[in-house]
Every structure is written in C-alpha cells, then in structure tokens.
Design an enzyme around this catalytic site. Sequence first.
Site, PDB file in Angstrom:
ATOM      1  N   ASP A 193       4.800  -4.266  11.257  1.00  0.00           N
ATOM      2  CA  ASP A 193       3.439  -3.873  11.609  1.00  0.00           C
ATOM      3  C   ASP A 193       3.391  -2.451  12.136  1.00  0.00           C
ATOM      4  O   ASP A 193       4.347  -1.969  12.758  1.00  0.00           O
ATOM      5  CB  ASP A 193       2.871  -4.812  12.684  1.00  0.00           C
ATOM      6  CG  ASP A 193       2.667  -6.223  12.182  1.00  0.00           C
ATOM      7  OD1 ASP A 193       2.609  -6.410  10.951  1.00  0.00           O
ATOM      8  OD2 ASP A 193       2.555  -7.126  13.025  1.00  0.00           O
ATOM      9  N   ARG A 194       2.271  -1.806  11.934  1.00  0.00           N
ATOM     10  CA  ARG A 194       2.103  -0.428  12.397  1.00  0.00           C
ATOM     11  C   ARG A 194       2.439  -0.255  13.875  1.00  0.00           C
ATOM     12  O   ARG A 194       3.154   0.679  14.240  1.00  0.00           O
ATOM     13  CB  ARG A 194       0.668   0.038  12.118  1.00  0.00           C
ATOM     14  CG  ARG A 194       0.412   1.479  12.541  1.00  0.00           C
ATOM     15  CD  ARG A 194      -1.001   1.905  12.204  1.00  0.00           C
ATOM     16  NE  ARG A 194      -1.172   3.349  12.374  1.00  0.00           N
ATOM     17  CZ  ARG A 194      -2.268   4.017  12.008  1.00  0.00           C
ATOM     18  NH1 ARG A 194      -3.274   3.370  11.459  1.00  0.00           N
ATOM     19  NH2 ARG A 194      -2.337   5.321  12.173  1.00  0.00           N
TER      20      ARG A 194
END
Length: 259
Positions: free
Chosen positions: A74-75
């Site tokens: 995930d970012r």
Amino acid sequence: MNEINELDNEQTPELPNISPDLEILYQDDYLVAVNKPSGLLVHRSWLDPHATEFALQKVRNQIGKFVYPVHRLDRPTSGVLLFALDKETANKISEQFIAHTTKKRYLAIVRGHLGNGELDYPLKEKLDKIADKKAQQDKPAQDAFTEYTCLQQTELPIAVRPYDSSRYSLMALIPKTGRKHQLRRHMAHLRHPIIGDTSHGDGKHNAMFRDNLDCQRLLLHAIYLSITHPVSNTLVEIHAPLDTSFKQVLVNLKMNLNF
C-alpha cells in the site's frame, strides 16, 4: 498485472527523480528489492492522478532496466518491495505469492495494549469504484489469517478521550494470506487499529500522533520478506531497516530500537 507493467515500462516517458534514490536491499540478474518509503505509489494509479513519482519508475531509472512488480504494498506502508527483471521471473514469483509460500513480517504500532495471538477472520474484498468497476461485486468473504506478537508496550501521559493517558503496542504481524488491507483491517477488527490508518483507524489517536509526536504517516512497515529464488531454487531473505520517521516515533514512545 503484466499489461500495466508493460505500459509503465515501455510507454511512460522517464520521470525526473524528485526525491532521493531508493535503498536497494537485494539485486541479482532476475530480481531487485528496495526499501519503499511511506507515501510512494508502486506505479501509476487513479488514486492520485497528480502523483509525479512512482517506485517502479524510480527503480527502473536507478538500475537502467525494466522492472515488474510481483506483489502489492500500500502507498502509506513502507518496507520491502520486490520487482522482477523479466516477465517470466515475474510470473514465477507472483505464483509464490498467490500460493502463500512466501513469508512476510511487518512491524506496526497499534492503539492499546495487545498481546500475542492469531486471527482467522475472513475479509470481504473491498472494491475500488473506478479500478474495480468491472470486477464481480458480490464475491463472498475470503479466508484471511494473521499471526501477531507483541514486542513492546508503552503508556504516555497524554490524554486521548475518554482516557487520561494513552497506551500503544509495537507489534510483529505475519500475514498468512494476502488480502487487500489485511493487516489494517485485522487490527481494526481486534479494536487495536494501526496508528496513522485513516481508513480503518482511530482518528483521535492519529491526531494525537500528528500533534504531539509530529507523525504524519501510517506506522506499518514491511520489515522482512523471503522467497524461493526462481532460478537457483535457494531461499532469498530480504530485510528492510526502519526509516528515520519510524525510528523517531519509537524514540518518542520510549521504546527500545533493539528488537
């Protein structure tokens, strides 16, 4: 996945590196792994059409070769991010992730004092309105299993309503499956959400970390990944050290950096 990777590699013009080069944790003729910082997208995404830097392009520019992502990160999550250097290797490594034969370990700071345990709690896939608009909308919940171990605990004399103090735990999290946002959703299900999680977390504790500890990030870090090398068939173990921001939070929480 490969079609997106080819688009990024072959049709996207090279983007200038605005931030420093990524730390390379492992590299050979088939694979490269980097320590992704929190906030960096893996590749172009509708989640932020204005983003100008992506891990895929940065790594490609650093090593001068096309790269192919083989798993998700995930970012807001930092840590080990693995790429393949050709499509055949990418397919072989992706199969290991799908079969859950890889081993992953994360560090997270969660709200409250949580002990050791295992969670077997199926998760219904959360679809993105744009990216997944053509996906099946009524999929049943998928099996999801996480092991968790408490490494350290702390209590701060800072009030977070309705309590006069605030408690936190440094956790080692081992996902046995790879569902979307699994660790974040599992910790939230246990009522011990990860600090800095704006989707599944506790807004009051997130605000306390921003206001008192100058922490603007999700406190989730992929510290370890092991795979079977697709060519040599040997075990490859990759460790990603914590970045300065995560270490500073541990210092501010009066937690030991040696664990």
